[in-house]
Motif scaffolding. Sequence first.
Motif, PDB file in Angstrom:
ATOM      1  N   ASP A 190     -43.928 -18.291  -5.571  1.00  0.00           N
ATOM      2  CA  ASP A 190     -44.852 -18.254  -6.756  1.00  0.00           C
ATOM      3  C   ASP A 190     -45.182 -17.123  -7.514  1.00  0.00           C
ATOM      4  O   ASP A 190     -45.819 -17.054  -8.679  1.00  0.00           O
ATOM      5  CB  ASP A 190     -46.098 -19.215  -6.461  1.00  0.00           C
ATOM      6  CG  ASP A 190     -45.962 -20.559  -5.871  1.00  0.00           C
ATOM      7  OD1 ASP A 190     -44.973 -21.208  -6.130  1.00  0.00           O
ATOM      8  OD2 ASP A 190     -46.698 -20.885  -5.074  1.00  0.00           O
ATOM      9  N   ILE A 191     -45.245 -16.005  -6.746  1.00  0.00           N
ATOM     10  CA  ILE A 191     -45.551 -14.736  -7.302  1.00  0.00           C
ATOM     11  C   ILE A 191     -44.328 -14.033  -7.898  1.00  0.00           C
ATOM     12  O   ILE A 191     -44.377 -13.797  -9.358  1.00  0.00           O
ATOM     13  CB  ILE A 191     -46.126 -13.692  -6.382  1.00  0.00           C
ATOM     14  CG1 ILE A 191     -47.474 -14.405  -5.610  1.00  0.00           C
ATOM     15  CG2 ILE A 191     -46.406 -12.183  -6.951  1.00  0.00           C
ATOM     16  CD1 ILE A 191     -47.930 -13.713  -4.679  1.00  0.00           C
ATOM     17  N   TRP A 192     -43.248 -14.032  -7.238  1.00  0.00           N
ATOM     18  CA  TRP A 192     -41.709 -13.419  -7.920  1.00  0.00           C
ATOM     19  C   TRP A 192     -40.772 -14.741  -7.441  1.00  0.00           C
ATOM     20  O   TRP A 192     -40.106 -14.495  -6.086  1.00  0.00           O
ATOM     21  CB  TRP A 192     -41.335 -12.154  -7.155  1.00  0.00           C
ATOM     22  CG  TRP A 192     -42.231 -11.031  -7.211  1.00  0.00           C
ATOM     23  CD1 TRP A 192     -42.527 -10.206  -8.706  1.00  0.00           C
ATOM     24  CD2 TRP A 192     -43.458 -10.513  -6.344  1.00  0.00           C
ATOM     25  NE1 TRP A 192     -43.202  -9.300  -8.529  1.00  0.00           N
ATOM     26  CE2 TRP A 192     -44.148  -9.233  -7.118  1.00  0.00           C
ATOM     27  CE3 TRP A 192     -43.857 -10.828  -5.158  1.00  0.00           C
ATOM     28  CZ2 TRP A 192     -45.070  -8.670  -6.649  1.00  0.00           C
ATOM     29  CZ3 TRP A 192     -44.893  -9.977  -4.690  1.00  0.00           C
ATOM     30  CH2 TRP A 192     -45.269  -8.902  -5.438  1.00  0.00           C
ATOM     31  N   PRO A 193     -40.353 -15.459  -8.491  1.00  0.00           N
ATOM     32  CA  PRO A 193     -39.197 -16.277  -8.314  1.00  0.00           C
ATOM     33  C   PRO A 193     -38.040 -15.782  -7.675  1.00  0.00           C
ATOM     34  O   PRO A 193     -37.343 -16.446  -6.807  1.00  0.00           O
ATOM     35  CB  PRO A 193     -39.138 -16.876  -9.577  1.00  0.00           C
ATOM     36  CG  PRO A 193     -40.145 -16.555 -10.518  1.00  0.00           C
ATOM     37  CD  PRO A 193     -40.940 -15.308  -9.969  1.00  0.00           C
ATOM     38  N   ALA A 194     -37.688 -14.431  -7.815  1.00  0.00           N
ATOM     39  CA  ALA A 194     -36.549 -13.940  -7.159  1.00  0.00           C
ATOM     40  C   ALA A 194     -36.572 -13.992  -5.770  1.00  0.00           C
ATOM     41  O   ALA A 194     -35.694 -13.569  -4.834  1.00  0.00           O
ATOM     42  CB  ALA A 194     -36.549 -12.490  -7.573  1.00  0.00           C
ATOM     43  N   ALA A 195     -37.583 -14.227  -4.956  1.00  0.00           N
ATOM     44  CA  ALA A 195     -37.829 -14.143  -3.653  1.00  0.00           C
ATOM     45  C   ALA A 195     -37.461 -15.227  -2.930  1.00  0.00           C
ATOM     46  O   ALA A 195     -37.040 -15.317  -1.709  1.00  0.00           O
ATOM     47  CB  ALA A 195     -39.244 -14.266  -3.007  1.00  0.00           C
ATOM     48  N   ASN A 196     -36.873 -16.332  -3.608  1.00  0.00           N
ATOM     49  CA  ASN A 196     -36.554 -17.605  -3.209  1.00  0.00           C
ATOM     50  C   ASN A 196     -35.151 -17.652  -2.352  1.00  0.00           C
ATOM     51  O   ASN A 196     -35.366 -17.872  -1.013  1.00  0.00           O
ATOM     52  CB  ASN A 196     -35.971 -18.575  -4.592  1.00  0.00           C
ATOM     53  CG  ASN A 196     -35.636 -20.128  -3.887  1.00  0.00           C
ATOM     54  OD1 ASN A 196     -35.159 -20.332  -3.057  1.00  0.00           O
ATOM     55  ND2 ASN A 196     -35.781 -20.884  -4.920  1.00  0.00           N
ATOM     56  N   TRP A 197     -34.127 -16.929  -2.828  1.00  0.00           N
ATOM     57  CA  TRP A 197     -33.067 -16.852  -1.858  1.00  0.00           C
ATOM     58  C   TRP A 197     -33.074 -15.738  -0.891  1.00  0.00           C
ATOM     59  O   TRP A 197     -32.642 -16.122   0.213  1.00  0.00           O
ATOM     60  CB  TRP A 197     -31.723 -16.640  -2.555  1.00  0.00           C
ATOM     61  CG  TRP A 197     -31.159 -17.813  -3.464  1.00  0.00           C
ATOM     62  CD1 TRP A 197     -31.936 -18.959  -3.594  1.00  0.00           C
ATOM     63  CD2 TRP A 197     -29.901 -18.216  -3.885  1.00  0.00           C
ATOM     64  NE1 TRP A 197     -31.265 -19.924  -4.457  1.00  0.00           N
ATOM     65  CE2 TRP A 197     -29.932 -19.466  -4.535  1.00  0.00           C
ATOM     66  CE3 TRP A 197     -28.731 -17.377  -4.054  1.00  0.00           C
ATOM     67  CZ2 TRP A 197     -28.752 -19.903  -5.292  1.00  0.00           C
ATOM     68  CZ3 TRP A 197     -27.620 -17.853  -4.714  1.00  0.00           C
ATOM     69  CH2 TRP A 197     -27.802 -19.027  -5.077  1.00  0.00           C
ATOM     70  N   PHE A 198     -33.850 -14.825  -1.017  1.00  0.00           N
ATOM     71  CA  PHE A 198     -34.287 -13.738   0.040  1.00  0.00           C
ATOM     72  C   PHE A 198     -34.679 -14.428   0.833  1.00  0.00           C
ATOM     73  O   PHE A 198     -34.745 -14.304   2.190  1.00  0.00           O
ATOM     74  CB  PHE A 198     -34.999 -12.690  -0.572  1.00  0.00           C
ATOM     75  CG  PHE A 198     -34.579 -11.610  -1.619  1.00  0.00           C
ATOM     76  CD1 PHE A 198     -33.126 -11.017  -1.287  1.00  0.00           C
ATOM     77  CD2 PHE A 198     -34.601 -11.622  -3.008  1.00  0.00           C
ATOM     78  CE1 PHE A 198     -32.582 -10.222  -1.987  1.00  0.00           C
ATOM     79  CE2 PHE A 198     -33.989 -10.754  -3.634  1.00  0.00           C
ATOM     80  CZ  PHE A 198     -32.769 -10.079  -3.486  1.00  0.00           C
TER      81      PHE A 198
END
Length: 200
Positions: A113-121
Amino acid sequence: MTQTVEALSLSLETVLGDALAKSFVRLGELTLVLKPQHYATAMLTLRDHPACRFEQLIDLCGMDYSGYGANGEWDGVRFAVVVHLLSVSNNQRVRVRVFCPDDDLPVVASMVDIWPAANWFEREAFDLFGIVFEGHPDLRRILTDYGFIGHPFRKDFPLSGNVEMRYDPTQRRVIYQPVSIEPREIVPRIVRDESYGAGR
């Protein structure tokens, strides 16, 4: 405007307050260790506070600290999540570490929710280490098969794995079976004469 790492450290200690367990500079890079119960709010502060403005999450990974150290004397909790943040506005980087309080079920808040880039990580850290990210919208395996048993980057995971899969031409499908590889020592042995390299 670029701050020195020491000035950034002092600034972030003030901004984060009680959420910060400790901070240190090693090899010119600042590491912040956050308390797990304040992880989500502290990360939101790191993104939005004018003194921080870490707009980009550039990496997130899991860590298994069992047996960590020169003699394997690590006595802290086993699992952690490490995040690398970048402030394009302030030309700064910071590493954030948060330890999962429970070794049996490692859980921390999701950063999607804060950084969408965290999803796959986060999916990768879940798949490889078994770390659960609370609030993740679609937490499932990303690198291993959905039927895979265990988490292969944990230090207690067997090197040869638990099962192997192969295509069975008679059944015309992929099947799972116990590992057929026999464990063996694969450390190379190097034997040299005492005078090797002398006189050159």
